[in-house]
Design a protein around this motif. Sequence first.
Motif, PDB file in Angstrom:
ATOM      1  N   LYS A 230       0.847  -1.074  -0.183  1.00  0.00           N
ATOM      2  CA  LYS A 230      -0.096   0.117   0.309  1.00  0.00           C
ATOM      3  C   LYS A 230       0.772   1.386   0.245  1.00  0.00           C
ATOM      4  O   LYS A 230       0.636   2.558   0.422  1.00  0.00           O
ATOM      5  N   ILE A 231       2.064   0.646  -0.327  1.00  0.00           N
ATOM      6  CA  ILE A 231       3.128   2.341  -0.773  1.00  0.00           C
ATOM      7  C   ILE A 231       3.632   2.564  -1.921  1.00  0.00           C
ATOM      8  O   ILE A 231       3.029   1.756  -3.026  1.00  0.00           O
ATOM      9  N   GLU A 232       3.332   3.866  -2.335  1.00  0.00           N
ATOM     10  CA  GLU A 232       3.950   4.085  -3.402  1.00  0.00           C
ATOM     11  C   GLU A 232       5.319   5.752  -3.606  1.00  0.00           C
ATOM     12  O   GLU A 232       5.378   5.813  -1.993  1.00  0.00           O
ATOM     13  N   VAL A 233       5.753   5.103  -4.419  1.00  0.00           N
ATOM     14  CA  VAL A 233       7.070   5.840  -4.599  1.00  0.00           C
ATOM     15  C   VAL A 233       6.859   7.127  -5.484  1.00  0.00           C
ATOM     16  O   VAL A 233       6.179   7.513  -6.942  1.00  0.00           O
ATOM     17  N   LEU A 234       7.127   8.054  -5.339  1.00  0.00           N
ATOM     18  CA  LEU A 234       6.959   9.351  -5.868  1.00  0.00           C
ATOM     19  C   LEU A 234       8.470   9.965  -6.138  1.00  0.00           C
ATOM     20  O   LEU A 234       9.160  10.917  -5.362  1.00  0.00           O
ATOM     21  N   TYR A 235       8.738  10.578  -7.038  1.00  0.00           N
ATOM     22  CA  TYR A 235       9.835  11.484  -8.003  1.00  0.00           C
ATOM     23  C   TYR A 235       9.550  12.990  -8.433  1.00  0.00           C
ATOM     24  O   TYR A 235       9.380  12.799  -9.354  1.00  0.00           O
ATOM     25  N   GLU A 236       9.998  13.388  -7.794  1.00  0.00           N
ATOM     26  CA  GLU A 236       9.157  15.170  -8.560  1.00  0.00           C
ATOM     27  C   GLU A 236      11.025  15.592  -7.958  1.00  0.00           C
ATOM     28  O   GLU A 236      11.156  15.983  -7.169  1.00  0.00           O
ATOM     29  N   ASN A 237      11.119  16.961  -8.368  1.00  0.00           N
ATOM     30  CA  ASN A 237      12.013  17.924  -7.975  1.00  0.00           C
ATOM     31  C   ASN A 237      13.477  17.156  -7.498  1.00  0.00           C
ATOM     32  O   ASN A 237      13.834  17.537  -6.951  1.00  0.00           O
ATOM     33  N   ASN A 238      14.182  16.097  -8.282  1.00  0.00           N
ATOM     34  CA  ASN A 238      14.518  16.061  -8.667  1.00  0.00           C
ATOM     35  C   ASN A 238      14.673  15.133  -6.794  1.00  0.00           C
ATOM     36  O   ASN A 238      16.011  14.692  -6.665  1.00  0.00           O
ATOM     37  N   LYS A 239      13.942  14.886  -6.661  1.00  0.00           N
ATOM     38  CA  LYS A 239      13.711  14.142  -5.002  1.00  0.00           C
ATOM     39  C   LYS A 239      12.971  13.193  -5.349  1.00  0.00           C
ATOM     40  O   LYS A 239      11.439  12.983  -5.720  1.00  0.00           O
ATOM     41  N   ASN A 240      12.988  11.940  -3.984  1.00  0.00           N
ATOM     42  CA  ASN A 240      12.473  10.508  -4.169  1.00  0.00           C
ATOM     43  C   ASN A 240      11.650  10.521  -2.689  1.00  0.00           C
ATOM     44  O   ASN A 240      12.001  10.755  -1.940  1.00  0.00           O
ATOM     45  N   TYR A 241      10.613   9.850  -2.917  1.00  0.00           N
ATOM     46  CA  TYR A 241       9.503  10.074  -1.823  1.00  0.00           C
ATOM     47  C   TYR A 241       9.211   8.699  -2.092  1.00  0.00           C
ATOM     48  O   TYR A 241       8.728   8.523  -2.820  1.00  0.00           O
ATOM     49  N   ALA A 242       8.683   8.299  -1.058  1.00  0.00           N
ATOM     50  CA  ALA A 242       7.677   7.367  -0.313  1.00  0.00           C
ATOM     51  C   ALA A 242       6.368   7.424   0.244  1.00  0.00           C
ATOM     52  O   ALA A 242       6.797   8.528   1.103  1.00  0.00           O
ATOM     53  N   ILE A 243       5.138   7.321   0.247  1.00  0.00           N
ATOM     54  CA  ILE A 243       3.771   7.576   0.482  1.00  0.00           C
ATOM     55  C   ILE A 243       3.214   6.476   1.512  1.00  0.00           C
ATOM     56  O   ILE A 243       2.924   5.472   1.038  1.00  0.00           O
ATOM     57  N   ILE A 244       3.073   7.029   2.365  1.00  0.00           N
ATOM     58  CA  ILE A 244       3.288   6.125   3.343  1.00  0.00           C
ATOM     59  C   ILE A 244       1.882   6.414   3.959  1.00  0.00           C
ATOM     60  O   ILE A 244       1.741   7.686   4.976  1.00  0.00           O
TER      61      ILE A 244
ATOM     62  N   LYS B 103       4.290  11.448   2.884  1.00  0.00           N
ATOM     63  CA  LYS B 103       4.616  11.798   1.984  1.00  0.00           C
ATOM     64  C   LYS B 103       6.200  11.879   3.034  1.00  0.00           C
ATOM     65  O   LYS B 103       6.527  13.374   2.948  1.00  0.00           O
ATOM     66  N   LEU B 104       6.844  11.063   2.741  1.00  0.00           N
ATOM     67  CA  LEU B 104       8.583  10.720   3.381  1.00  0.00           C
ATOM     68  C   LEU B 104       9.384  10.797   2.052  1.00  0.00           C
ATOM     69  O   LEU B 104       9.474  10.160   1.540  1.00  0.00           O
ATOM     70  N   GLU B 105      10.301  11.619   2.359  1.00  0.00           N
ATOM     71  CA  GLU B 105      11.959  11.589   1.387  1.00  0.00           C
ATOM     72  C   GLU B 105      11.678  10.755   2.087  1.00  0.00           C
ATOM     73  O   GLU B 105      12.780   9.641   2.972  1.00  0.00           O
ATOM     74  N   PHE B 106      12.598   9.625   0.523  1.00  0.00           N
ATOM     75  CA  PHE B 106      13.112   7.940   0.619  1.00  0.00           C
ATOM     76  C   PHE B 106      14.987   8.017  -0.514  1.00  0.00           C
ATOM     77  O   PHE B 106      14.365   8.470  -1.448  1.00  0.00           O
ATOM     78  N   ASN B 107      15.622   7.791   0.279  1.00  0.00           N
ATOM     79  CA  ASN B 107      16.760   8.093  -0.805  1.00  0.00           C
ATOM     80  C   ASN B 107      17.111   6.941  -1.390  1.00  0.00           C
ATOM     81  O   ASN B 107      18.003   7.037  -2.065  1.00  0.00           O
ATOM     82  N   LEU B 108      16.440   6.342  -1.319  1.00  0.00           N
ATOM     83  CA  LEU B 108      16.215   4.354  -2.296  1.00  0.00           C
ATOM     84  C   LEU B 108      15.562   4.648  -4.026  1.00  0.00           C
ATOM     85  O   LEU B 108      14.410   4.553  -2.668  1.00  0.00           O
ATOM     86  N   LEU B 109      16.158   4.764  -4.482  1.00  0.00           N
ATOM     87  CA  LEU B 109      15.683   4.927  -5.717  1.00  0.00           C
ATOM     88  C   LEU B 109      14.601   3.886  -6.067  1.00  0.00           C
ATOM     89  O   LEU B 109      15.588   2.305  -5.897  1.00  0.00           O
ATOM     90  N   GLY B 110      13.711   3.326  -6.850  1.00  0.00           N
ATOM     91  CA  GLY B 110      13.727   1.903  -7.316  1.00  0.00           C
ATOM     92  C   GLY B 110      11.946   2.222  -7.492  1.00  0.00           C
ATOM     93  O   GLY B 110      11.436   2.061  -5.505  1.00  0.00           O
TER      94      GLY B 110
ATOM     95  N   SER C 109      12.617   1.071 -13.510  1.00  0.00           N
ATOM     96  CA  SER C 109      12.545   2.509 -13.159  1.00  0.00           C
ATOM     97  C   SER C 109      13.094   3.103 -14.024  1.00  0.00           C
ATOM     98  O   SER C 109      13.361   4.330 -13.553  1.00  0.00           O
ATOM     99  N   LEU C 110      14.497   2.458 -14.915  1.00  0.00           N
ATOM    100  CA  LEU C 110      14.337   3.842 -15.572  1.00  0.00           C
ATOM    101  C   LEU C 110      13.905   4.078 -16.723  1.00  0.00           C
ATOM    102  O   LEU C 110      14.221   5.920 -16.658  1.00  0.00           O
ATOM    103  N   ASP C 111      12.696   3.943 -16.881  1.00  0.00           N
ATOM    104  CA  ASP C 111      11.294   3.963 -17.492  1.00  0.00           C
ATOM    105  C   ASP C 111      10.750   5.196 -16.916  1.00  0.00           C
ATOM    106  O   ASP C 111       9.955   6.569 -17.477  1.00  0.00           O
ATOM    107  N   TYR C 112      10.580   5.197 -15.891  1.00  0.00           N
ATOM    108  CA  TYR C 112      10.464   5.906 -14.347  1.00  0.00           C
ATOM    109  C   TYR C 112      10.697   7.372 -14.012  1.00  0.00           C
ATOM    110  O   TYR C 112      10.199   8.589 -13.965  1.00  0.00           O
ATOM    111  N   TYR C 113      11.882   6.885 -14.187  1.00  0.00           N
ATOM    112  CA  TYR C 113      13.224   8.357 -13.124  1.00  0.00           C
ATOM    113  C   TYR C 113      14.112   9.157 -14.584  1.00  0.00           C
ATOM    114  O   TYR C 113      14.107   9.845 -14.204  1.00  0.00           O
TER     115      TYR C 113
END
Length: 397
Positions: A215-229, A233-240, A302-306
């Motif tokens: 039930k978690i999503e990831v979001l990449y915006e403004n060159n930052k990665n986030y986890a939606i929990i 919206k929490l900053e998440f340092n692991l891409l993918g 992930s390449l297609d997304y980021y």
Amino acid sequence: MKYQESIELLQSQSKFYINLGLERILTAMQKLNNPHKNLKVIHVAGTNGKGSVCSLLANILKHAGFKVGLYTSPHLIEYTERIKINDTEISKEDFAKYISLVCKTSDELTEFEILTACAFKYFKDNNVDYVILETGLGGRFDATNICENTISIITSISLDHTDRLGNTYEKIAFEKAGIIKENSTVISAKYNNGYETIKKIANEQKAKFIEVDYKIEVLYENNKNYAIIDNKKLEFNLLGLYQKENLALVLECIKLLDIPFFAIENGLKTAKWSARLEYLKDKNILIDGAHNPDSAKELKKSLDYYFKDKKKIFIYGTINTKDYKTIANILFNPNDEIYYYEFDYPHAINFNQYKEDLPQLNIKKIDNFEELINRKDLKIITGSLYMIGEIYKNCFK
């Protein structure tokens, strides 16, 4: 004993030899007064995602104020990377001391058994609060399975090491689920391959089975990665994109341990795991150890997304025990610019063999690696972790 002498001693046990079983290491541990006993262990098995799950757990628990031992494999540059306490590697002096100590117990231990015994002894001597333990190969007969874990986590199951673990999801899941102990707790995903096998073994062991539904999503915006929990919206340092699955397993485990939210927040923000969708922004280089078909699929997504709009070139290398033809068909397009990296490792495939096996692809030999990685395009270094380790050692460290 000096560090280099300990490496030579360790490798004299036959570096590339795998001999599954628990008898040898259990005998050695008895001579060391059983340091693997009475530790709080979270044991992690699976095909993909083990390292990410382990590093996330260790980082969150560290931010919660605990002293956390982390044992992972393989290493990229130095053996000391495998054994850490609160993100600090075992010193080379201590590494040499513990290798010498363990090797005195037996001359029959494999390299991985020696390292595993060292980790348990080091963690016990340093009175850690938790041990986060990653299996090496499989689970049931893996040297780490001497632990008395109370929580086990089974990450994504894929077809890998089929010569040793079986050629179906069910057979591989059976081996991975061998870490489940009687009356313990096991966490795995509802949509995991081999799910029914994992659940069956949990029931047989009278273990509490926690089924995770993502039930978690990831979001990449403004060159930052986030986890939606939970709508946060929490900053998440692991891409993918795949990290949402790993994170769901981690958070279910953290819930059992009653960890405060600030530790989760800080743990996600500062998480690190080398060579897993690791983006070196200043060099425009992406590094990912995708070495089986499922991990190649996740890398592609992930390449297609980021990096959808970036011009890409691939730097790739592999060994002949991997399904590299299937991986190539998943990861590469016929018009992709692909450079094959030849590296020093047993069973490593050379350029000519790879080119011959995949004639449909635009594969080039690397003439000047430094010039290649200094190009402005996005450079994607992927394939064998042994190749990536060589590149790290020679080029980035």
